[in-house]
Design an enzyme around this catalytic site. Structure first.
Site, mmCIF file in Angstrom:
data_model
loop_
_atom_site.group_PDB
_atom_site.id
_atom_site.type_symbol
_atom_site.label_atom_id
_atom_site.label_comp_id
_atom_site.label_asym_id
_atom_site.label_seq_id
_atom_site.Cartn_x
_atom_site.Cartn_y
_atom_site.Cartn_z
ATOM 1 N N TYR A 1 7.122 -0.851 8.073
ATOM 2 C CA TYR A 1 5.702 -0.736 7.731
ATOM 3 C C TYR A 1 5.488 -1.087 6.257
ATOM 4 C CZ TYR A 1 1.350 1.234 6.179
ATOM 5 O OH TYR A 1 0.137 1.383 5.550
ATOM 6 N N SER B 1 -4.709 5.290 -2.945
ATOM 7 C CA SER B 1 -5.266 4.668 -1.741
ATOM 8 C C SER B 1 -6.121 5.668 -0.967
ATOM 9 C CB SER B 1 -4.128 4.193 -0.827
ATOM 10 O OG SER B 1 -4.617 3.925 0.471
ATOM 11 N N TYR C 1 -11.690 1.748 1.129
ATOM 12 C CA TYR C 1 -11.990 0.919 2.289
ATOM 13 C C TYR C 1 -13.352 1.399 2.773
ATOM 14 C CZ TYR C 1 -7.145 -0.757 3.006
ATOM 15 O OH TYR C 1 -5.934 -1.362 2.879
ATOM 16 N N THR D 1 -11.614 -2.606 -1.812
ATOM 17 C CA THR D 1 -10.748 -3.592 -1.166
ATOM 18 C C THR D 1 -11.598 -4.481 -0.277
ATOM 19 O OG1 THR D 1 -8.865 -2.115 -1.300
ATOM 20 C CG2 THR D 1 -8.720 -3.910 0.302
ATOM 21 N N LYS E 1 -10.954 -5.837 -5.213
ATOM 22 C CA LYS E 1 -9.561 -6.230 -4.947
ATOM 23 C C LYS E 1 -9.488 -7.181 -3.760
ATOM 24 C CE LYS E 1 -5.112 -4.034 -3.780
ATOM 25 N NZ LYS E 1 -4.942 -4.131 -2.329
ATOM 26 N N HIS F 1 -3.299 -8.976 -0.752
ATOM 27 C CA HIS F 1 -2.893 -7.741 -0.090
ATOM 28 C C HIS F 1 -1.375 -7.735 0.179
ATOM 29 C CE1 HIS F 1 -5.278 -4.396 1.935
ATOM 30 N NE2 HIS F 1 -4.051 -4.052 2.229
ATOM 31 N N ARG G 1 -0.394 -9.258 3.586
ATOM 32 C CA ARG G 1 -0.611 -8.432 4.786
ATOM 33 C C ARG G 1 -1.946 -8.736 5.464
ATOM 34 N NH1 ARG G 1 2.975 -3.820 4.496
ATOM 35 N NH2 ARG G 1 1.548 -2.299 5.360
ATOM 36 N N GLY H 1 2.981 -3.061 -5.631
ATOM 37 C CA GLY H 1 2.907 -2.298 -4.384
ATOM 38 C C GLY H 1 4.284 -1.824 -3.936
#
Ligand SMILES: Cc1cc2nc3c(=O)[nH]c(=O)nc-3n(C[C@H](O)[C@H](O)[C@H](O)COP(=O)(O)O)c2cc1C
Length: 357
Positions: free
Chosen positions: A26, A108, A134, A160, A221, A245, A248, A300
């Site tokens: 993941y 996040s 988000y 984002t 972002k 990202h 991703r 990240g």
């Protein structure tokens, strides 16, 4: 002789040995055939630099000022989800590590620890943090999270923008174990539709978030196209993060090292900050990003590997080590301060990544 203080590849291998395979996958995986994921890293290594000489580099300062906050390093922690998959203390440990290194921490919205608990540890260590958003289908639920983050001390929001739908990752496994307690620790009991990504975002949401938060700066972002940077500037964004990202979202999106110069040029003189993430693994990569016009960079996966291997201390060591590698590279390049890196026109013209100035 070790070449650098930090070896992210070794950290990653150590994390892979420690973590359950679905958790490692993941963290490590990308969307599609992972073309963007791979290219991100290699693109930094193709930015060739023309070092400057005879510039008295007896005192090199890696400190920066970012939206009004003083930080010891331009190396920041990107928002990544589900830190309890990597370490029992989750985001609380990551945040402590960042604060101890004098680095910005971005929390996040997919945090597996309560916003207020993360804020408390940052407060205790004098850390600066931003909150990543988000926008969810349920706007009121989104607004409630934003208000909580603002009340807890977030200094900015990170909107984002590259995730209207979630990228499909072939490495994602049904066996990934995230309990509802972790997944919903901040949201409470909501139905999946409420927390689904809103696909109808526009630049007007920049102003909406600023207003909902009581006036926090909003950083967008996921900007790769210079025209989007112009639109974000016009809509009042305090900054843009050049990002795909971490490979991703849209596979085949261009590597961030290639996107950065045009975005930096588009935002130049506007007062809107330009930052970058994706594939940065060494102090030299960071120097290349600064040379191409970024004022700060975000990491990240390396932070997730450091968290898994060493908790808060591991994160602090990673960020401190990368900052020391950057300091060394700055001296060799003739740059005394972070803003100077961009002014010295180190990125060689006529090669990939040229600034065109
Ligand atoms: C496991 C994982 C989870 C992520 N979760 C989020 C997230 O919750 N919100 C977000 O804006 N970006 C998220 N990202 C993207 C990162 O913020 C960042 O853009 C990317 O990781 C940078 O590339 P790097 O991993 O090569 O350094 C995530 C990335 C990874 C690897």
């Amino acid at each position: 002789v070790t070449a650098a203080a930090v070896d992210v590849a070794a950290l990653r291998r150590q994390a892979r040995a420690l973590l359950p395979a679905p958790s490692y996958d993941y963290y490590a995986g990308g969307s599609g055939s992972e073309r963007t994921l791979r290219k991100n890293k290699h693109a930094w290594r193709e930015v060739w630099l023309a070092p400057r000489v005879l510039r008295d580099v007896s005192a090199v300062d890696t400190g920066i000022e970012l939206l009004g906050a003083r930080l010891r390093t331009p190396v920041c922690v990107a928002p990544t989800g589900f830190h309890r998959l990597g370490h029992a203390e989750g985001e609380v440990a990551t945040a402590e590590g960042a604060a101890r290194a004098g680095a910005l921490f971005v929390l996040s919205m997919r945090s597996t620890r309560r916003i207020e608990d993360v804020a408390a540890v940052l407060d205790a260590h004098g850390g600066t943090w931003w909150f990543q958003v988000y926008v969810m289908d349920d706007r009121e639920l989104t607004a409630a999270m934003v208000r909580r983050a603002a009340a807890a001390g977030a200094r900015a929001l990170v909107l984002t923008a590259d995730t209207p739908v979630v990228g499909r990752k072939r490495r994602d496994s049904d066996e990934l174990e995230i309990s509802d307690d972790d997944l919903l620790v901040n949201l409470g009991q909501v139905d999946p539709q409420q927390m689904a990504q809103a696909a109808d975002l526009t630049v007007a949401d920049i102003g909406w978030l600023a207003q909902v938060s009581g006036g926090l700066p909003v950083v967008v972002k996921g900007v790769l196209h210079p025209d989007d940077a112009v639109a974000c500037v016009a809509a009042g964004a305090a900054g843009v993060i050049v990002s795909n990202h971490g490979g991703r979202q849209l596979d085949q999106a261009l590597p961030t090292a290639w996107a950065l110069p045009a975005v930096a040029a588009a935002a130049h003189g506007s007062g809107t900050g330009v930052y970058v993430d994706g594939g940065l693994r060494t102090g030299l990569d960071v120097l290349a990003a600064l040379a191409l016009g970024a004022q700060a960079v975000f990491l990240g996966r390396p932070v997730l590997w450091a968290l898994a291997c060493g908790g808060a201390a591991g994160v602090a060591d990673l960020l401190t080590g990368l900052t020391s590698d950057l300091e060394h590279a700055m001296a060799l390049a003739g740059a005394r301060t972070v803003p100077e890196v961009a002014q010295l026109r180190l990125a060689a013209a006529g090669l990939p990544g040229r600034t065109g100035t």
